[in-house]
Design a protein around this motif. Structure first.
Motif, short mmCIF file in Angstrom:
data_model
loop_
_atom_site.label_atom_id
_atom_site.label_comp_id
_atom_site.label_asym_id
_atom_site.label_seq_id
_atom_site.Cartn_x
_atom_site.Cartn_y
_atom_site.Cartn_z
N UNK A 195 0.85 -1.23 0.05
CA UNK A 195 -0.04 0.05 0.06
C UNK A 195 0.91 1.32 0.02
N UNK A 196 1.94 1.19 0.98
CA UNK A 196 2.71 2.74 0.71
C UNK A 196 3.12 3.09 -0.62
N UNK A 197 3.65 1.99 -1.18
CA UNK A 197 4.24 2.14 -2.41
C UNK A 197 3.37 2.58 -3.66
N UNK A 198 2.03 1.66 -3.68
CA UNK A 198 0.96 2.21 -4.31
C UNK A 198 0.65 3.43 -4.18
N UNK A 199 0.38 4.00 -3.09
CA UNK A 199 0.01 5.30 -2.76
C UNK A 199 1.14 6.38 -3.38
N UNK A 260 -3.39 11.58 -0.04
CA UNK A 260 -2.79 11.16 1.06
C UNK A 260 -3.64 11.10 2.33
N UNK A 261 -4.65 12.00 2.34
CA UNK A 261 -5.66 11.85 3.60
C UNK A 261 -6.70 10.65 3.18
N UNK A 267 -2.49 3.14 5.00
CA UNK A 267 -1.10 2.96 5.37
C UNK A 267 -0.55 3.66 6.80
N UNK A 268 -1.62 3.57 7.47
CA UNK A 268 -1.41 4.08 8.91
C UNK A 268 -0.33 3.39 9.64
#
Length: 274
Positions: A195-199, A260-261, A267-268
């Motif tokens: 998820x972090x990379x996708x975001x 991001x929000x 990605x918390x």
């Protein structure tokens, strides 16, 4: 006593104001300070007459140009056209980039056949494809959306592929031992881990959409921020050109904050900087 009272007040504020609100206020204060610094530097350079005033307008002149554009009723129509094209291109490019990343990172055929082709094509500048796209699809809306989609696709695919392919092998083995199917493993293990990379890819893709909308709207259209920028350059209206660029920057920043929000719950657990 005065110092002790001030300290006590600060402690009271810290206890009553949530930490998230404090961080948001601090971030906003830094943003305002940075923008104020830019305005000061710009004003100093403009007042020093380092560049011709027609090419380097002062801050009041830029504000007046923005007010004139608003009064003429041009900004709303241009913004509406540009945002519709950017949104359509972002959705198409982001969705296809994520889907293709799943194929290239999780299947043997995609990894051996499709990934090498995309590795060769992805370094090609999207702007360089515009003449070819115009030859194939003409000057209509479809060519503009296609250019934006391709520009968004590349960073989304690269980041999503890297995130999915780097899923720890231990996670996959654990899911297999627990009897999870490939689809269940993808949904509950691989995608959350990536998820972090996708975001990150989506945020870069959103920025690319606003970069490419300017180029896409410079030909074959009579509306949009890109068209307005080309007209300002054609008639040497530097103040109007700067206004359009500032509008694009503000909208792009707001879109980045919104992405991001919206993806923060996914990605918390990550320590990535948002």
């Amino acid at each position: 006593m005065t110092a002790l009272t001030a300290v006590a007040r600060r402690e009271t504020v810290r206890r009553t104001v949530p930490s998230g609100v404090r961080r948001a206020l601090a971030s906003a204060a830094w943003v305002v300070a940075g923008l104020a610094g830019v305005v000061v530097v710009w004003s100093v350079v403009s007042a020093a007459d380092v560049f011709p005033r027609a090419l380097f307008p002062s801050v009041p002149e830029i504000v007046a140009a923005g007010r004139d554009l608003w009064k003429e009723g041009l900004l709303f129509d241009d913004l509406s056209s540009s945002l519709q094209r950017a949104a359509a291109g972002f959705l198409a490019g982001g969705t296809s980039g994520l889907l293709v990343a799943v194929v290239t990172a999780t299947t043997t055929l995609g990894r051996n056949l499709l990934q090498p082709v995309l590795r060769v094509l992805s370094p090609i500048p999207t702007i360089g494809l515009i003449p070819l796209v115009i030859l194939w699809f003409g000057l209509g809306e479809s060519s503009k959306i296609l250019v934006i989609s391709v520009g968004v696709f590349v960073p989304v695919w690269i980041n999503a592929h890297a995130g999915i392919a780097s899923t720890p092998r231990e996670y996959l083995l654990a899911a297999r031992c627990l009897g999870a199917s490939r689809l269940h493993t993808l949904r509950r293990v691989i995608l959350p881990e990536a998820a972090p990379d996708i975001v990150a890819g989506l945020r870069v893709g959103a920025a690319m959409a606003f970069v490419l909308i300017v180029v896409a709207e410079m030909t074959g259209t009579t509306s949009g921020i890109g068209y307005r920028i080309s007209q300002a350059q054609l008639f040497s209206q530097a103040d109007r050109l700067i206004v359009c660029l500032l509008i694009l920057g503000v909208i792009g920043a707001l879109c980045d904050v919104a992405i991001a929000a919206a993806t923060a719950p996914l990605t918390h657990w990550s320590t990535q900087e948002r």
